[in-house]
Design a protein around this motif. Sequence first.
Motif, PDB file in Angstrom:
ATOM      1  N   ARG A 155       0.681  -1.212   0.062  1.00  0.00           N
ATOM      2  CA  ARG A 155      -0.052  -0.217   0.053  1.00  0.00           C
ATOM      3  C   ARG A 155       0.742   1.330  -0.065  1.00  0.00           C
ATOM      4  NH1 ARG A 155      -3.422   1.055   4.053  1.00  0.00           N
ATOM      5  NH2 ARG A 155      -5.233   1.986   2.632  1.00  0.00           N
TER       6      ARG A 155
ATOM      7  N   CYS B  37      -2.228  -5.736  -6.353  1.00  0.00           N
ATOM      8  CA  CYS B  37      -3.306  -5.069  -6.180  1.00  0.00           C
ATOM      9  C   CYS B  37      -3.139  -3.600  -6.550  1.00  0.00           C
ATOM     10  CB  CYS B  37      -3.896  -5.048  -4.806  1.00  0.00           C
ATOM     11  SG  CYS B  37      -4.108  -6.826  -4.292  1.00  0.00           S
ATOM     12  N   TYR B  38      -2.166  -2.972  -6.482  1.00  0.00           N
ATOM     13  CA  TYR B  38      -2.054  -1.693  -6.732  1.00  0.00           C
ATOM     14  C   TYR B  38      -0.979  -1.233  -7.550  1.00  0.00           C
ATOM     15  CZ  TYR B  38      -4.340  -1.199  -2.271  1.00  0.00           C
ATOM     16  OH  TYR B  38      -5.288  -1.209  -1.133  1.00  0.00           O
TER      17      TYR B  38
ATOM     18  N   LYS C  51      -7.016  -2.477  -6.982  1.00  0.00           N
ATOM     19  CA  LYS C  51      -7.685  -2.032  -6.092  1.00  0.00           C
ATOM     20  C   LYS C  51      -7.540  -0.411  -5.961  1.00  0.00           C
ATOM     21  CE  LYS C  51      -7.592  -5.973  -2.700  1.00  0.00           C
ATOM     22  NZ  LYS C  51      -7.059  -6.347  -1.630  1.00  0.00           N
ATOM     23  N   GLY C  52      -6.355   0.180  -6.617  1.00  0.00           N
ATOM     24  CA  GLY C  52      -6.289   1.361  -6.598  1.00  0.00           C
ATOM     25  C   GLY C  52      -4.662   1.621  -6.996  1.00  0.00           C
TER      26      GLY C  52
ATOM     27  N   TYR D 231      -6.757  10.968  -4.281  1.00  0.00           N
ATOM     28  CA  TYR D 231      -5.842  10.439  -3.397  1.00  0.00           C
ATOM     29  C   TYR D 231      -5.797  11.050  -1.990  1.00  0.00           C
ATOM     30  CZ  TYR D 231      -3.038   8.511  -7.385  1.00  0.00           C
ATOM     31  OH  TYR D 231      -2.550   7.812  -8.508  1.00  0.00           O
TER      32      TYR D 231
ATOM     33  N   ILE E 111      -2.591   7.462  -1.345  1.00  0.00           N
ATOM     34  CA  ILE E 111      -3.148   6.368  -1.916  1.00  0.00           C
ATOM     35  C   ILE E 111      -4.829   6.828  -2.702  1.00  0.00           C
ATOM     36  CG2 ILE E 111      -4.280   5.608   0.369  1.00  0.00           C
ATOM     37  CD1 ILE E 111      -3.921   2.716  -0.682  1.00  0.00           C
TER      38      ILE E 111
ATOM     39  N   GLU F  14      -7.802   4.565  -3.283  1.00  0.00           N
ATOM     40  CA  GLU F  14      -8.722   3.582  -3.689  1.00  0.00           C
ATOM     41  C   GLU F  14      -9.744   3.178  -4.094  1.00  0.00           C
ATOM     42  OE1 GLU F  14      -7.036   0.697  -0.038  1.00  0.00           O
ATOM     43  OE2 GLU F  14      -7.736   2.424   0.906  1.00  0.00           O
TER      44      GLU F  14
ATOM     45  N   GLU G  42     -15.240  -0.713  -3.950  1.00  0.00           N
ATOM     46  CA  GLU G  42     -15.787  -2.190  -4.368  1.00  0.00           C
ATOM     47  C   GLU G  42     -16.956  -1.911  -5.120  1.00  0.00           C
ATOM     48  OE1 GLU G  42     -13.779  -4.718  -3.773  1.00  0.00           O
ATOM     49  OE2 GLU G  42     -12.227  -3.482  -3.093  1.00  0.00           O
TER      50      GLU G  42
END
Length: 164
Positions: free
Chosen positions: A67, A85-86, A121-122, A140, A159, A161, A164
Motif C-alpha cells: 500500500r 493490487c496496486y 484496488k487502486g 488520493y 493512496i 482506493e 468495491e
Amino acid sequence: MTDRIRQVTMEDLDRVAQVEAVCFPAAEAAGRETFRARIERFPDSFFVAEKDGVIVGFINGAVTDERTIRDEMFEDVSLHNPGGCYQSIFGLDVAPERQHQGIAGELMRHMIEDARRRGRKGLILTCKDRLMGFYEQFGYKSLGVSASVHGGAVWYDMILEFSE
C-alpha cells in the motif's frame, strides 16, 4: 493538451530520460538504465504523452501488493508484480515548457483508468507536500510522511482506493 497518450516503447528511452533529467534534481531523477529496465519489465504501466509528434511527458510505475512505495521499488524492477493490487506511480513528468497545460492531469487520468480496467484496488505514490493538493483532486488521500528517503527529500505517501 496532448495529441495522444500511448504505451512507451524502447525507442522512447532517450527522450524519457531527457525529460526526467530536467524535471527532477539529480539525486531524485531516474537514470537512462533505470528507464531501460522499467520499459523492459513493465511497459504496460508506462505511458507517454505526445504533442506534435514529440514526447512532452510520461507516467510510470510498477504494480505491487503493498500500500506504500519502498525506496527499493524505484531501482529493483524484479519487485514488479503484474498481478498485484496496486498500481504505483514512480514518476509523473511533463517537460517544463509544457507544464500548466493539463498534460499531467491527462496522464494521471489515463493511468487511473488503466488501473481500474485491469482490476487493481487502486494506485499509490509518494510526493512532496507542495504537490499533495494536485493529487487530492484525483481522489488520493495522504497516509502521512513516507519512510522513503529517496534523494534526501521528505515524501508523503498517498493512496487512491477504488470503491468495491
